[in-house]
Design a protein around this motif. Structure first.
Motif, PDB file in Angstrom:
ATOM      1  N   GLU A 261       0.804  -1.218   0.000  1.00 46.21           N
ATOM      2  CA  GLU A 261       0.000   0.000   0.000  1.00 46.21           C
ATOM      3  C   GLU A 261       0.835   1.265   0.000  1.00 46.21           C
ATOM      4  OE1 GLU A 261      -2.245  -0.550   3.557  1.00 46.21           O
ATOM      5  OE2 GLU A 261      -3.691  -1.926   2.618  1.00 46.21           O
ATOM      6  N   LYS A 262       2.139   1.134   0.272  1.00 41.70           N
ATOM      7  CA  LYS A 262       2.970   2.326   0.403  1.00 41.70           C
ATOM      8  C   LYS A 262       4.431   1.964   0.164  1.00 41.70           C
ATOM      9  CE  LYS A 262       2.828   1.596   5.437  1.00 41.70           C
ATOM     10  NZ  LYS A 262       2.016   0.368   5.342  1.00 41.70           N
TER      11      LYS A 262
ATOM     12  N   THR B  78       2.695   6.949  -1.401  1.00 39.70           N
ATOM     13  CA  THR B  78       1.893   5.980  -2.143  1.00 39.70           C
ATOM     14  C   THR B  78       2.716   5.408  -3.288  1.00 39.70           C
ATOM     15  OG1 THR B  78       1.003   7.750  -3.534  1.00 39.70           O
ATOM     16  CG2 THR B  78      -0.285   7.123  -1.589  1.00 39.70           C
TER      17      THR B  78
ATOM     18  N   THR C  29       2.551   4.074  -9.238  1.00 37.62           N
ATOM     19  CA  THR C  29       1.376   3.909 -10.087  1.00 37.62           C
ATOM     20  C   THR C  29       0.324   3.117  -9.326  1.00 37.62           C
ATOM     21  OG1 THR C  29       2.183   1.838 -11.059  1.00 37.62           O
ATOM     22  CG2 THR C  29       2.824   3.887 -12.163  1.00 37.62           C
ATOM     23  N   SER C  30      -0.899   3.128  -9.851  1.00 39.66           N
ATOM     24  CA  SER C  30      -1.983   2.402  -9.179  1.00 39.66           C
ATOM     25  C   SER C  30      -1.719   0.908  -9.146  1.00 39.66           C
ATOM     26  CB  SER C  30      -3.311   2.682  -9.898  1.00 39.66           C
ATOM     27  OG  SER C  30      -3.226   2.296 -11.263  1.00 39.66           O
ATOM     28  N   SER C  31      -0.981   0.393 -10.130  1.00 43.27           N
ATOM     29  CA  SER C  31      -0.676  -1.035 -10.156  1.00 43.27           C
ATOM     30  C   SER C  31       0.315  -1.425  -9.061  1.00 43.27           C
ATOM     31  CB  SER C  31      -0.114  -1.441 -11.523  1.00 43.27           C
ATOM     32  OG  SER C  31       0.997  -0.643 -11.858  1.00 43.27           O
TER      33      SER C  31
ATOM     34  N   ARG D 291      -0.051  -0.706  -5.999  1.00 42.32           N
ATOM     35  CA  ARG D 291      -0.877  -1.125  -4.854  1.00 42.32           C
ATOM     36  C   ARG D 291      -1.480  -2.493  -5.196  1.00 42.32           C
ATOM     37  NH1 ARG D 291      -3.402   1.984  -0.808  1.00 42.32           N
ATOM     38  NH2 ARG D 291      -2.705   3.882  -1.888  1.00 42.32           N
ATOM     39  N   ARG D 292      -1.072  -3.528  -4.471  1.00 43.59           N
ATOM     40  CA  ARG D 292      -1.450  -4.874  -4.869  1.00 43.59           C
ATOM     41  C   ARG D 292      -1.401  -5.834  -3.683  1.00 43.59           C
ATOM     42  NH1 ARG D 292       3.748  -3.643  -5.800  1.00 43.59           N
ATOM     43  NH2 ARG D 292       5.384  -5.237  -5.730  1.00 43.59           N
TER      44      ARG D 292
ATOM     45  N   SER E  61       3.176  -1.256 -14.299  1.00 45.67           N
ATOM     46  CA  SER E  61       1.993  -0.531 -14.764  1.00 45.67           C
ATOM     47  C   SER E  61       1.451  -1.083 -16.070  1.00 45.67           C
ATOM     48  CB  SER E  61       2.314   0.960 -14.926  1.00 45.67           C
ATOM     49  OG  SER E  61       3.388   1.155 -15.831  1.00 45.67           O
TER      50      SER E  61
END
Length: 354
Positions: A186-187, A206, A209-211, A213-214, A325
């Motif tokens: 998450e971080k 953070t 990229t959004s990917s 966070r997994r 990503s």
């Protein structure tokens, strides 16, 4: 040090900052504050600022924007080459300078971007060392020896999950579920200049990229390493005079012996120590084996992904596990493994006479 981020100004003051005769240094203060602060991560912002002040400011920062010519840019790039700075670093300088001047062009401060069509050193192909299966197995065996008990868990986790070092060091126990054998990314942990404290400080950031966070499933061996780490921390906490975590970082999975955040260099030192011991043993064996070359923590990430491909795990799953990503990034990094897989697949066609 605050000058790294330019002169902080109110939104309404920007029109007074911009004028036809402003220098590159003056434009940098506007560009960094109004086009980058709040739009890029603090670690990226610090990287931009460091590169500008170390490489651009001292060379052409005092020049008026309208006076900067392609020849000035050429001399900057030539100096970087003479200083034997890497091609990757040179490309970073070019990207920052070009973006600054392109934004100046959009604000009608210059008539054209002098960075356009400038030649810069091409990036050499990456040749990241990947642990062979034999080296991988030998390293795993070395990490399980009693003398490495205190430093093995983070390295075993890197080798068994493919995490980035910043992701590993940011793990808190809330991110670890040993019952279901999952960890939640998450971080990431960063160590950046904090103007409010006038010093460098740790902070959580953070993922890029959004990917990033997994959820990463972990093997029984990694779960065992994390269980050992939990016991090790419980032991360290018994020394109340020595255990002194930073506020906000009390629940880290991989702190140092004082309970404080570790840095990338700490993980590198642990890895160097294990590899040095392993190489000495390989050299003294009755049938000496080649020494494992100097490797970085990121090598463990690449080696994990390579083992995934060798196990014929689908590329899309590998992409998810390592947090890329796009699948193109994954495939570009592991083309060598893809080619080997293609060759094996073609060999299977032989049974059909094809």
């Amino acid at each position: 040090m605050n000058e790294l981020y330019g002169n902080i100004c109110e939104e309404g003051d920007v029109s007074r900052q911009i004028h036809a005769s402003m220098t590159l240094n003056e434009w940098y203060a506007v560009w960094i504050q109004h086009y980058k602060v709040g739009y890029v991560k603090p670690s990226t912002l610090q990287n931009y600022s460091s590169i500008y002040h170390n490489q651009i400011k001292k060379r052409i920062g005092s020049l008026p924007l309208q006076a900067i010519q392609p020849l000035h840019i050429h001399h900057v790039y030539r100096d970087l080459e003479y200083a034997h700075l890497s091609a990757k670093y040179q490309h970073c300088v070019h990207a920052i300078l070009s973006n600054m001047l392109e934004t100046a062009l959009q604000n009608d401060l210059i008539s054209k971007n002098p960075c356009h069509r400038m030649k810069i050193s091409s990036l050499p192909p990456k040749h990241e060392h990947i642990l062979s299966i034999e080296e991988h197995t030998a390293l795993l065996h070395a990490l399980l020896q009693p003398e490495h008990q205190s430093i093995a868990p983070p390295l075993l986790t890197l080798l068994g999950t493919g995490l980035r070092v910043g992701e590993l060091l940011a793990l808190t126990w809330e991110n670890v579920d040993l019952n279901t054998r999952h960890i939640y990314i998450e971080k990431t942990l960063v160590y950046l200049w904090d103007p409010s404290k006038n010093s460098y400080a740790f902070s959580f950031q953070t993922p890029k990229t959004s990917s990033g966070r997994r959820v990463v499933p972990i093997s029984p061996s990694v779960a065992e390493a994390l269980g050992s780490q939990k016991c090790y921390i419980a032991h360290l906490k018994q020394d109340t005079q020595k255990w002194n975590p930073l506020p906000g970082f009390e629940n880290l999975v991989f702190p140092n012996s004082h309970g404080r955040p570790q840095q990338r260099r700490d993980i590198q030192r642990s890895l160097d120590r294990v590899v040095a011991t392993l190489n000495e043993q390989r050299l003294q064996a009755s049938h000496p084996l080649p020494a494992i070359p100097h490797i970085h923590p990121h090598t463990l990430r690449h080696s994990f992904a390579t083992r995934c491909f060798e196990a014929e795990i689908q590329p899309k799953i590998v992409q998810t596990l390592v947090g890329h990503s796009s699948i193109q990034i994954t495939m570009d990094l592991y083309t060598h493994v893809s080619l080997e897989a293609c060759q094996k697949s073609m060999q299977k066609l032989e049974q059909f006479g094809i």
